[in-house]
Design a protein around this motif. Structure first.
Motif, PDB file in Angstrom:
ATOM      1  N   ALA B 468       8.697 -57.150  27.119  1.00  0.00           N
ATOM      2  CA  ALA B 468      10.029 -57.361  26.531  1.00  0.00           C
ATOM      3  C   ALA B 468      11.098 -56.785  27.452  1.00  0.00           C
ATOM      4  N   VAL B 469      10.825 -55.599  27.995  1.00  0.00           N
ATOM      5  CA  VAL B 469      11.792 -54.981  28.905  1.00  0.00           C
ATOM      6  C   VAL B 469      12.008 -55.881  30.115  1.00  0.00           C
ATOM      7  N   VAL B 470      10.921 -56.388  30.673  1.00  0.00           N
ATOM      8  CA  VAL B 470      11.041 -57.256  31.855  1.00  0.00           C
ATOM      9  C   VAL B 470      11.867 -58.492  31.526  1.00  0.00           C
ATOM     10  N   LYS B 471      11.620 -59.055  30.348  1.00  0.00           N
ATOM     11  CA  LYS B 471      12.395 -60.245  29.930  1.00  0.00           C
ATOM     12  C   LYS B 471      13.882 -59.939  29.939  1.00  0.00           C
ATOM     13  N   LEU B 472      14.215 -58.787  29.381  1.00  0.00           N
ATOM     14  CA  LEU B 472      15.625 -58.412  29.285  1.00  0.00           C
ATOM     15  C   LEU B 472      16.207 -58.145  30.669  1.00  0.00           C
ATOM     16  N   LEU B 473      15.437 -57.483  31.516  1.00  0.00           N
ATOM     17  CA  LEU B 473      15.935 -57.187  32.862  1.00  0.00           C
ATOM     18  C   LEU B 473      16.179 -58.482  33.636  1.00  0.00           C
ATOM     19  N   LYS B 474      15.267 -59.408  33.494  1.00  0.00           N
ATOM     20  CA  LYS B 474      15.427 -60.661  34.214  1.00  0.00           C
ATOM     21  C   LYS B 474      16.613 -61.454  33.670  1.00  0.00           C
ATOM     22  N   HIS B 475      16.733 -61.460  32.353  1.00  0.00           N
ATOM     23  CA  HIS B 475      17.840 -62.200  31.747  1.00  0.00           C
ATOM     24  C   HIS B 475      19.181 -61.654  32.221  1.00  0.00           C
ATOM     25  N   ALA B 476      19.199 -60.341  32.416  1.00  0.00           N
ATOM     26  CA  ALA B 476      20.450 -59.713  32.840  1.00  0.00           C
ATOM     27  C   ALA B 476      20.627 -59.755  34.348  1.00  0.00           C
ATOM     28  N   GLY B 477      19.629 -60.293  35.014  1.00  0.00           N
ATOM     29  CA  GLY B 477      19.735 -60.407  36.469  1.00  0.00           C
ATOM     30  C   GLY B 477      19.666 -59.073  37.195  1.00  0.00           C
ATOM     31  N   VAL B 478      18.882 -58.140  36.646  1.00  0.00           N
ATOM     32  CA  VAL B 478      18.782 -56.828  37.285  1.00  0.00           C
ATOM     33  C   VAL B 478      17.831 -56.913  38.474  1.00  0.00           C
ATOM     34  N   ASN B 479      18.187 -56.276  39.557  1.00  0.00           N
ATOM     35  CA  ASN B 479      17.362 -56.271  40.757  1.00  0.00           C
ATOM     36  C   ASN B 479      16.370 -55.109  40.662  1.00  0.00           C
ATOM     37  N   PHE B 480      15.196 -55.391  40.114  1.00  0.00           N
ATOM     38  CA  PHE B 480      14.248 -54.312  39.862  1.00  0.00           C
ATOM     39  C   PHE B 480      12.897 -54.623  40.476  1.00  0.00           C
ATOM     40  N   ALA B 481      12.026 -53.641  40.448  1.00  0.00           N
ATOM     41  CA  ALA B 481      10.643 -53.821  40.902  1.00  0.00           C
ATOM     42  C   ALA B 481       9.760 -52.829  40.182  1.00  0.00           C
ATOM     43  N   ILE B 482       8.460 -53.123  40.164  1.00  0.00           N
ATOM     44  CA  ILE B 482       7.498 -52.167  39.603  1.00  0.00           C
ATOM     45  C   ILE B 482       6.586 -51.697  40.722  1.00  0.00           C
ATOM     46  N   LEU B 483       5.974 -50.540  40.540  1.00  0.00           N
ATOM     47  CA  LEU B 483       5.083 -50.026  41.571  1.00  0.00           C
ATOM     48  C   LEU B 483       3.753 -50.762  41.577  1.00  0.00           C
ATOM     49  N   SER B 600      22.701 -56.563  16.486  1.00  0.00           N
ATOM     50  CA  SER B 600      22.684 -57.235  15.197  1.00  0.00           C
ATOM     51  C   SER B 600      24.053 -57.715  14.759  1.00  0.00           C
ATOM     52  N   THR B 601      25.100 -57.083  15.279  1.00  0.00           N
ATOM     53  CA  THR B 601      26.422 -57.526  14.812  1.00  0.00           C
ATOM     54  C   THR B 601      26.865 -58.719  15.632  1.00  0.00           C
ATOM     55  N   ALA B 602      26.084 -59.743  15.509  1.00  0.00           N
ATOM     56  CA  ALA B 602      26.467 -60.999  16.147  1.00  0.00           C
ATOM     57  C   ALA B 602      27.611 -61.608  15.351  1.00  0.00           C
ATOM     58  N   SER B 603      28.259 -62.518  15.971  1.00  0.00           N
ATOM     59  CA  SER B 603      29.495 -63.024  15.368  1.00  0.00           C
ATOM     60  C   SER B 603      29.295 -63.559  13.957  1.00  0.00           C
ATOM     61  N   ASN B 604      28.178 -64.196  13.733  1.00  0.00           N
ATOM     62  CA  ASN B 604      28.043 -64.755  12.391  1.00  0.00           C
ATOM     63  C   ASN B 604      26.786 -64.288  11.672  1.00  0.00           C
ATOM     64  N   SER B 605      26.356 -63.123  12.047  1.00  0.00           N
ATOM     65  CA  SER B 605      25.179 -62.619  11.328  1.00  0.00           C
ATOM     66  C   SER B 605      25.559 -61.373  10.560  1.00  0.00           C
ATOM     67  N   SER B 606      24.807 -61.091   9.579  1.00  0.00           N
ATOM     68  CA  SER B 606      25.106 -59.880   8.812  1.00  0.00           C
ATOM     69  C   SER B 606      24.544 -58.679   9.566  1.00  0.00           C
ATOM     70  N   VAL B 683      12.634 -50.815  20.401  1.00  0.00           N
ATOM     71  CA  VAL B 683      14.019 -51.294  20.483  1.00  0.00           C
ATOM     72  C   VAL B 683      14.112 -52.531  21.377  1.00  0.00           C
ATOM     73  N   ALA B 684      13.369 -52.520  22.478  1.00  0.00           N
ATOM     74  CA  ALA B 684      13.412 -53.664  23.391  1.00  0.00           C
ATOM     75  C   ALA B 684      12.903 -54.924  22.716  1.00  0.00           C
ATOM     76  N   GLU B 685      11.842 -54.777  21.933  1.00  0.00           N
ATOM     77  CA  GLU B 685      11.282 -55.949  21.245  1.00  0.00           C
ATOM     78  C   GLU B 685      12.286 -56.489  20.235  1.00  0.00           C
ATOM     79  N   ILE B 686      12.940 -55.562  19.529  1.00  0.00           N
ATOM     80  CA  ILE B 686      13.932 -55.990  18.531  1.00  0.00           C
ATOM     81  C   ILE B 686      15.072 -56.722  19.228  1.00  0.00           C
ATOM     82  N   LEU B 687      15.482 -56.200  20.373  1.00  0.00           N
ATOM     83  CA  LEU B 687      16.580 -56.828  21.097  1.00  0.00           C
ATOM     84  C   LEU B 687      16.200 -58.226  21.562  1.00  0.00           C
TER      85      LEU B 687
END
Lengths: 251, 693, 309
Positions: B468-483, B600-606, B683-687
């Motif tokens: 999930a973290v990797v998904k988010l990092l890639k979506h955000a275009g972060v320049n990262f790597a793992i060992l 969670s406070t998206a424009s049209n979500s509770s 938290v990452a999974e929820i995001l």
């Protein structure tokens, strides 16, 4: 009282064993080695006897090359008093090892021998029994409960057998081989190993023991068991049984 | 008439002389008592006190300033006493009252000496006097109120507080001092007859004087003298008794506030040379602790805050941080008796056997019960650190081979396979197959290293968090790597279990690997890895900026690199469990909440129905896995995770958010045993879910 | 008749089929004539019976002596036992008494000229070694699962009584007794098959019926996840996991177990993992070789029924 604890240097139990491409030997590249877990259990038992009775000398011994000193030091770090390395570069089978250990036994004259029931690389489970026959003394194998009785002249042992725990008493001196549930060995860390540097470690050649041995077992080839395929979702119990029986051949 | 009163008014000269003599005697008894305790503390391993005073004034100031700040804020300011409800308020009242009264007495004496030199120097008069008297009267009441509360509480015999015979003497003596103080004041007003503001500035005294209005002047004076002597005797008694009763905390406490190490999550390294020289590792005798640690033992008031905060104590394990401190203190007193020649003779005649530390004073199960959650350290008003006492003792036990079983197996596996479960090191990067997480070799120009940790690498459940973290990092275009395969266990739990050298071995290997790839910034989703990489590794030359994934995700959301709005989602009741090593040890607790709420406070979500557990943020309650306890068994009815799971479910939450792989495992277990529907997610999974990535 | 004995017999038949020759069965004990009768149907050239009061219990010093004496007297070239604790205790001692070598856990044999080549397992089953053993006499233990077929019929073997010289028997060991296992099931750390139950199993009766039933049908051991121990459904001794038993069977069937790492750490070295769980997302399916999604209360009885047939 002196207790002799033979131990073996084996690859770490968690190692994923890989075999060389030509099937000639196990690929030991990058493999970590430890004291054979069953031998560690035997040594732990000897140390507990030492802690209980007081005047006990625990001697660890192994047969192999210079690299085995590492495991002897672990044994000393656990609490053994003295270590013995019988140097050889040959690969010896169970009977040969038993003969070497018999020579060590004659030299040391311990009250009894405590050793692991089998080495986790070879899995033969023979050396202890052969050693006792060569020496003409009693044996107690797969021991998970040990009690010295009758003024330390006999040992009452609980043995793990297929049919349950069997209790026997054996006259000492005897060869006692340990099973998994005998105890949990103490953890050894670097400070213990450093302290152990001061304890005596003797090296001797096979010839020094007056032993010539020949290994009668010859390994021709090594191969892995049938490869495991990727996980398969089956739909019915019939399908599962079918695959287990015919594909995996485990039932 | 200028409002004033005569110091030693109505006290005959002979009494004054006697008073000063007794003062000297009292101070001598007090000093001797403190000196005896000081000689005990001194037998510990020296702390570099001389070094503090070395250098020029500016350097010295730099070194002592933090300690002085703590003395001011936590000693005088009672900052750490707060937070326990009524007892906190009562202590602050008692302390404030006492300090003001003490200050008042001091000022009075200064004025007495000054006006003895020259009448012009007298300042105890006029407006100053009015304010002085009024202040002391009010604070005297606060002092009494505090004393009354503690006396009342002591009669109820709460289990968390210590109980000794001398405690009654102390508290009743305090009350008597307070009461006789007002009696003296009242009687003084009777024979002094002040009027106007000079009388009304002492409202309580004025009230009390009304009770004695029937007395003649001479009987008022003689009663005043008598009560004055009673009051003086009580005060002398109290001062002399400080080193021999619980009151020693008034000396040792502030000293400990000054000398104690302030930061949570730090351990003191040991070198092989030290081990070879001393032929031991860790603490096996009480004088192996350092001087500040021994001093801290005397600072303990047995208030019980640490015990109440301890997760091991809460689950009936044989560990109470308070008992550990008290037992060690008794051992220090017994074993390290100050040596005097006469005592040596006595000792030779009837040799007193020194007690053993391990096995006799402290049981080994006590040591293994600790999760190193640092709750006890955070909550102690005088900065005693029971946790470091325990880890120092653990180091010795592990070094002496007293550890066996499943925890020992985990340590062995850390050493041979680089992870506590013994999975092959070669498979460490398998979790990342096909998800496009480049290794440092594939992406050598990375800006951020994602440190995955053992759980993320091998635990099937935690691998989902890593993905999930990797998904988010890639979506955000972060320049990262793992060992990848080169990453090894940080060794954090090995260090806290007590195997310092296994930790150093793992740390050295990791530091070398990180240096090889020029790593400067590290991202991790594990608070234990975070703490170790940040604080432990810095002791061995590894300096990194380490950021937790919740902090980083929060930043990405704020920067707009992750969309702050997502699909409409029903407001499910959610609570967040603060990990000890994130919220308490490293002070990170707002970022995860922001992530959860922003997502969670998206424009049209509770908005999410977010609920807080009673013990949240730095006050969080442990999940039970720290300190190597993840590798140890607990009795089914006495699991720390069960307690915390109940606390979470009691909020009515259906989702429990976590941000630590240990917490994820423990709470999943705990929740599953108590609820069929509640879920535990990172938290990452929820995001990822909320943003539908 | 134990499966173990039959497998040793099957091995003997295979050797004889490939290389010719014959085999005897040696039965040691006291008052064992009944057993001897049954062994006559195994197709051996003779059933040798060493019957003596001193041989009532299988103590290794006496039994090994008897075996060594018989082997020498009959001039055998191979002595075979099943890979059971009984054989493993006694046969190596007997081999050393004759100064000959031994191979354990043999899973295959084939003729190689005048000699034989054997396959045996090493490294907890992770390596199959092809070996030869030099010497006039070879002692072997063979794995039950590897040798199962014996030719049927072939008449009745003669029973030959072996003379036991009681005073020549050593007496180092005294047998005191055996605590029979509560169930006939093997221990999970040593069984070839382990069936393990998790949270899906609701109570002890269901555990015995489903997990115990499946284990018995497969001749295996039972295990459980920590959840069932916590719930009081199973005793602590059955727990498999990082704080329980570490097992490495050939087949591990995880019934209603989610696959948390604490559990996986206890059985990760299993050869074949089967997962049966109603949650298709359970992590256990990521490590299972075969996964079956469904209600365990329905699927397990099905499996048991089919296996019993």
């Amino acid at each position: 009282m002196k207790i002799l604890v033979p131990l073996k240097r084996v690859p770490d139990p968690d190692t994923r064993i890989r075999i060389k491409a030509d099937g000639s030997a196990v690929d030991l590249d990058g493999v970590k080695f430890t004291v054979n877990p069953f031998d560690a259990i035997a040594l732990e038992e000897a140390l507990r006897i030492k802690e209980k009775l007081g005047d006990v000398e625990v001697v660890v011994a192994t047969v192999g090359g210079d690299e085995c000193v590492e495991q002897l030091r672990v044994g000393l770090a656990m609490g053994a008093d003295r270590a013995l390395l019988v140097k050889t570069t040959e690969c010896l089978d169970s009977l040969a090892i038993a003969k070497v250990l018999a020579a060590v036994y004659r030299r040391e004259q311990p009250a009894f021998v405590l050793m692991g029931k089998q080495a986790i690389d070879d899995d033969s489970n023979q050396v202890g029994q052969m050693l006792s026959a060569l020496l003409g003394i009693g044996q107690a194998t797969f021991v998970s409960r040990l009690e010295l009785i009758e003024n330390n002249s006999r040992a009452r042992c609980g043995r793990e057998t297929d049919g349950g725990i069997e209790t026997i008493t054996v006259k000492l001196p005897a060869i006692i081989s340990s099973d998994l549930r005998l105890n949990e060995p103490r953890y050894v860390s670097l400070p213990g190993i450093m302290k152990a540097r001061k304890k005596p470690l003797e090296e001797m050649a096979l010839v020094g023991l007056g032993v010539t041995v020949v290994s009668r077992t010859r390994v021709l080839k090594l191969e892995p068991p049938a490869r495991r395929k990727a996980g398969v979702r089956v739909k019915t119990s019939d399908e599962l049984l079918d695959k287990l029986q015919h594909e995996a051949k485990v039932i | 008439m200028t409002p004033t009163r005569e110091t030693f008014g109505n006290i005959p000269h002979g009494s004054v002389i006697l008073f000063y003599c007794l003062t000297v005697l009292t101070l001598a008894v007090f000093a001797y008592g403190v000196w005896r305790r000081f000689k005990l503390w001194r037998q510990g391993v020296p702390i570099a006190v001389r070094e503090l005073l070395a250098g020029n004034l500016r350097q010295i100031w730099g070194k002592v300033k933090p300690g002085l700040r703590r003395l001011l804020a936590e000693g005088l300011g009672q900052a750490r006493v707060r937070g326990r409800g009524l007892p906190s308020v009562a202590h602050i009242c008692l302390f404030a009252g006492f300090m003001i009264l003490f200050l008042g007495t001091t000022l009075l004496e200064i004025d007495h000496l000054a006006s003895g030199v020259s009448h012009a120097l007298k300042f105890h008069q006029g407006t100053y006097y009015v304010i002085y008297e009024f202040t002391l009267d009010v604070f005297g009441l606060l002092f009494l109120a505090g004393c009354l509360f503690f006396l009342w509480r002591r009669t109820r015999r709460p289990a968390s507080v210590g109980h000794r015979g001398t405690d009654w003497y102390v508290i009743i003596s305090f009350l008597a001092i307070g009461i006789t103080g007002y009696l003296v004041e009242g009687l003084r007003i009777v024979w002094q007859h002040p009027t106007g503001i000079a009388a009304h500035c002492s409202p309580v005294g004025l009230l009390v004087s009304g009770w004695f209005s029937g007395l003649t002047e001479s009987s008022a004076r003689s009663t005043h003298l008598a009560v004055w002597w009673v009051h003086a005797a009580l005060v002398f008694g109290f001062i002399a008794s400080i080193p021999y009763t619980r009151l020693l905390h008034t000396i040792a406490g502030p000293l400990n506030l000054f000398f104690a190490r302030p930061e949570l999550g730090r351990m003191v390294p040991v070198t092989m040379e030290e081990v070879e020289k001393t032929e031991r590792i860790g603490v096996s005798a009480v004088n192996h602790f350092n001087q500040q640690q021994l001093l801290s033992l005397d600072a303990c008031m047995e208030c019980g805050r640490c015990e109440e905060a301890c997760p091991a104590f809460a689950t009936d394990k044989p560990l109470s941080p308070k008992r550990v401190v008290q037992d060690l203190k008794e051992l220090m007193t017994w074993n390290l008796k100050p040596q005097t020649s006469s005592r040596t003779e006595i000792q030779a005649a009837t040799p007193l056997r020194a007690r053993e530390l391990h096995g006799e004073t402290i049981q080994i199960e006590t040591l293994w019960s600790c999760t190193t959650c640092t709750a006890c350290v955070r909550v102690c008003p005088v900065r005693i650190d029971p946790l470091t006492l325990i880890t120092d003792l653990r180091r010795n036990r592990v070094g002496e081979g007293a550890l066996s079983g499943t925890a020992a197996t985990a340590l062995r596996r850390m050493q041979s396979s680089g992870n506590p479960w013994g999975f092959p090191a070669a498979e460490r990067a398998n979790w990342a197959e096909g998800i496009g997480a480049p290794t440092v070799k594939e992406n050598p120009n990375f800006e951020l290293l994602y440190w995955v940790g053992c759980a993320g690498s091998y635990d099937r459940r935690a691998q989902r968090v890593a993905r999930a973290v990797v998904k988010l990092l890639k979506h955000a275009g972060v320049n990262f790597a793992i060992l990848g395969q080169e990453e090894k266990c940080t060794g954090e739990s090995a260090r806290r279990l007590g195997d310092e050298f296994l930790f150093q071995e793992l740390a050295s290997a990791n530091i070398a690997t990180l240096a090889k790839y020029n790593v400067r910034r590290i991202l991790t989703h594990c608070p234990h890895c975070l703490n170790s990489l940040l604080k432990d590794y810095a002791q061995f030359g590894g300096y990194y900026t380490v950021v937790h994934h919740t902090e980083f995700l929060n930043q990405l959301l704020a920067e707009g690199r992750l969309p702050a709005s997502g699909e409409a989602s029903p407001g499910a009741a959610m609570t967040y469990h603060d990990p000890c090593y994130l919220a308490r040890v490293n002070g990170i607790h707002q970022a995860p909440r922001d992530v959860l709420k922003t997502a969670s406070t998206a424009s049209n979500s509770s908005a999410t129905d977010f609920r807080e557990m009673p013990r949240n943020r730095e006050k969080t309650f442990c999940c039970g896995a720290g300190g190597g306890r993840m590798w140890m068994e607990e009795e089914p009815q006495k699991r720390v995770c069960a307690l915390r799971a109940k606390e979470a479910l009691d909020t009515g939450a259906k989702t429990v958010a976590v941000s630590c792989p240990f917490c994820l495992t423990m709470l999943t277990d705990g929740i599953a045993a108590q609820s069929d529907s509640a879920q535990v997610k990172d938290v990452a999974e929820i995001l990822v879910e909320r943003l539908s990535i | 008749m134990k499966q173990a004995t039959l497998s040793a017999v099957a091995f003997a038949h295979k050797v004889v089929a490939e290389a010719g020759g014959l085999f005897d069965i040696l039965l040691i004990g006291e008052n064992v004539s009944g057993n001897a009768e049954r062994l006559r149907q195994c197709g051996a050239s003779a059933v040798l019976v060493a019957d003596h009061a001193q041989l009532k219990h299988p103590v290794s010093d006496k039994y090994a002596q008897v075996i060594a004496d018989v082997a020498k007297e009959r001039g055998v070239t191979m002595v075979v036992g099943a890979a059971s604790t009984y054989s493993k205790d006694i046969l190596p001692r007997a081999a050393a008494l004759l100064d000959v070598g031994m191979l354990s856990d043999v899973i295959d044999v084939s003729r190689d000229g005048d000699d034989f080549t054997f396959k045996r397992v090493m490294f907890a089953g992770n390596v199959i070694a092809t070996v030869k053993l030099d010497g006039a006499v070879k002692f072997l233990t063979v794995r039950a699962a590897a040798f199962t077929h014996s030719p049927t019929g072939s008449g009745s073997s003669p029973v030959i009584s072996i003379r036991v010289e009681a005073d020549r028997l050593p007496s180092f060991i005294e047998y005191e007794g055996r605590e029979a296992k509560v169930t006939g099931r093997p221990d999970s750390t040593e069984a070839r098959v382990v069936v393990s139950g998790g949270r899906a199993i609701k109570n002890a009766a269901d555990f015995e019926r489903l997990i115990g039933g499946l284990a018995d049908a497969l001749g295996g051991a039972v295990g459980s996840s920590r959840a069932l121990v916590d719930a009081g459904v199973t005793p602590n001794s059955l727990q498999v996991g990082q704080t329980g038993k570490i097992v490495a069977p050939d087949l591990y069937i995880a019934v209603g177990i989610s696959g948390a790492i604490q559990h996986l750490a206890g059985m990760k070295d299993t050869k074949i993992i089967v997962a049966i769980n109603k949650d298709p997302e359970a992590p256990i399916f990521e490590v299972a070789d075969f996964g079956l999604v469904g209600d365990v209360y329905q699927l397990v009885p099905e499996l048991v029924q089919k296996l019993r047939k």
